[in-house]
Design a protein around this motif. Sequence first.
Motif, mmCIF file in Angstrom:
data_model
loop_
_atom_site.group_PDB
_atom_site.id
_atom_site.type_symbol
_atom_site.label_atom_id
_atom_site.label_comp_id
_atom_site.label_asym_id
_atom_site.label_seq_id
_atom_site.Cartn_x
_atom_site.Cartn_y
_atom_site.Cartn_z
ATOM 1 N N CYS A 166 1.525 3.969 -4.592
ATOM 2 C CA CYS A 166 2.372 3.673 -5.738
ATOM 3 C C CYS A 166 3.688 4.433 -5.599
ATOM 4 O O CYS A 166 3.761 5.495 -4.967
ATOM 5 N N ASN A 167 4.716 3.852 -6.181
ATOM 6 C CA ASN A 167 6.080 4.326 -6.039
ATOM 7 C C ASN A 167 6.784 4.205 -7.386
ATOM 8 O O ASN A 167 6.672 3.159 -8.028
ATOM 9 N N ALA A 168 7.465 5.255 -7.812
ATOM 10 C CA ALA A 168 8.221 5.266 -9.064
ATOM 11 C C ALA A 168 9.708 5.356 -8.738
ATOM 12 O O ALA A 168 10.114 6.216 -7.954
ATOM 13 N N VAL A 169 10.488 4.483 -9.357
ATOM 14 C CA VAL A 169 11.922 4.431 -9.055
ATOM 15 C C VAL A 169 12.728 4.405 -10.353
ATOM 16 O O VAL A 169 12.439 3.607 -11.253
ATOM 17 N N PHE A 170 13.759 5.263 -10.411
ATOM 18 C CA PHE A 170 14.695 5.283 -11.547
ATOM 19 C C PHE A 170 16.035 5.763 -11.024
ATOM 20 O O PHE A 170 16.147 6.905 -10.583
ATOM 21 N N LEU A 171 17.008 4.902 -11.023
ATOM 22 C CA LEU A 171 18.344 5.202 -10.493
ATOM 23 C C LEU A 171 18.188 5.693 -9.058
ATOM 24 O O LEU A 171 17.689 4.986 -8.204
ATOM 25 N N TYR A 172 18.562 6.935 -8.779
ATOM 26 C CA TYR A 172 18.488 7.480 -7.412
ATOM 27 C C TYR A 172 17.190 8.270 -7.186
ATOM 28 O O TYR A 172 16.985 8.843 -6.128
ATOM 29 N N LEU A 173 16.311 8.300 -8.187
ATOM 30 C CA LEU A 173 15.062 9.070 -8.104
ATOM 31 C C LEU A 173 13.941 8.179 -7.589
ATOM 32 O O LEU A 173 13.813 7.026 -8.003
ATOM 33 N N ASP A 174 13.109 8.748 -6.725
ATOM 34 C CA ASP A 174 12.130 7.959 -5.988
ATOM 35 C C ASP A 174 10.937 8.853 -5.706
ATOM 36 O O ASP A 174 11.066 9.853 -4.991
ATOM 37 N N HIS A 175 9.761 8.527 -6.260
ATOM 38 C CA HIS A 175 8.573 9.352 -6.074
ATOM 39 C C HIS A 175 7.449 8.514 -5.490
ATOM 40 O O HIS A 175 7.310 7.326 -5.825
ATOM 41 N N TRP A 176 6.611 9.148 -4.661
ATOM 42 C CA TRP A 176 5.517 8.459 -3.967
ATOM 43 C C TRP A 176 4.191 9.178 -4.179
ATOM 44 O O TRP A 176 4.148 10.410 -4.238
ATOM 45 N N GLY A 177 3.139 8.398 -4.223
ATOM 46 C CA GLY A 177 1.797 8.952 -4.193
ATOM 47 C C GLY A 177 1.330 9.141 -2.767
ATOM 48 O O GLY A 177 2.032 8.795 -1.808
ATOM 49 N N GLN A 178 0.099 9.661 -2.642
ATOM 50 C CA GLN A 178 -0.440 9.958 -1.314
ATOM 51 C C GLN A 178 -1.176 8.774 -0.698
ATOM 52 O O GLN A 178 -1.494 8.790 0.494
ATOM 53 N N GLY A 179 -1.445 7.761 -1.497
ATOM 54 C CA GLY A 179 -2.095 6.556 -1.003
ATOM 55 C C GLY A 179 -3.596 6.543 -1.218
ATOM 56 O O GLY A 179 -4.239 7.590 -1.301
ATOM 57 N N THR A 180 -4.136 5.334 -1.282
ATOM 58 C CA THR A 180 -5.582 5.138 -1.366
ATOM 59 C C THR A 180 -5.970 4.002 -0.429
ATOM 60 O O THR A 180 -5.289 2.976 -0.361
ATOM 61 N N GLN A 181 -7.058 4.198 0.304
ATOM 62 C CA GLN A 181 -7.482 3.228 1.311
ATOM 63 C C GLN A 181 -8.245 2.079 0.655
ATOM 64 O O GLN A 181 -9.182 2.316 -0.114
ATOM 65 N N VAL A 182 -7.861 0.869 1.011
ATOM 66 C CA VAL A 182 -8.605 -0.330 0.632
ATOM 67 C C VAL A 182 -9.045 -1.021 1.918
ATOM 68 O O VAL A 182 -8.220 -1.324 2.779
ATOM 69 N N THR A 183 -10.347 -1.233 2.039
ATOM 70 C CA THR A 183 -10.904 -1.905 3.202
ATOM 71 C C THR A 183 -11.700 -3.109 2.735
ATOM 72 O O THR A 183 -12.620 -2.975 1.918
ATOM 73 N N VAL A 184 -11.333 -4.280 3.256
ATOM 74 C CA VAL A 184 -12.019 -5.523 2.902
ATOM 75 C C VAL A 184 -12.757 -6.000 4.146
ATOM 76 O O VAL A 184 -12.151 -6.407 5.137
ATOM 77 N N SER A 185 -14.059 -5.937 4.090
ATOM 78 C CA SER A 185 -14.872 -6.257 5.263
ATOM 79 C C SER A 185 -16.286 -6.590 4.825
ATOM 80 O O SER A 185 -16.799 -6.027 3.853
ATOM 81 N N SER A 186 -16.908 -7.484 5.607
ATOM 82 C CA SER A 186 -18.308 -7.808 5.345
ATOM 83 C C SER A 186 -19.221 -6.948 6.218
ATOM 84 O O SER A 186 -20.449 -7.046 6.130
#
Length: 116
Positions: free
Chosen positions: A96-116
Amino acid sequence: QVQLVESGGGLVQPGGSLRLSCAASGFTFSNYAMKWYRQAPGKGRELVALITSSGGTTNYADSVKGRFTISRDNPKNTVYLQMNSLKPEDTAVYYCNAVFLYLDHWGQGTQVTVSS
């Protein structure tokens, strides 16, 4: 300090669903547009969905349109990504990413795996 913490990722079978959450703190969440990106192994980061600060406008990548829904709860400082009808090609780390004018913040991420 500014924090974006994603959760809700995991392993799911094709056709299944997951709901990602991103909890924000340390900034005025309601001022920021919010975006979900993903990055698959060996590929660049792709914009998946965005939502404006008020939640009034959303936009999606063609690859997820009709399957994913972005939403936000400003009093809870949280943005969500509901993912339905998941496909193996949706496998990626989601950020996820938050943006406001020149400000920009990021999360560390979460893994999604789609597999049978």
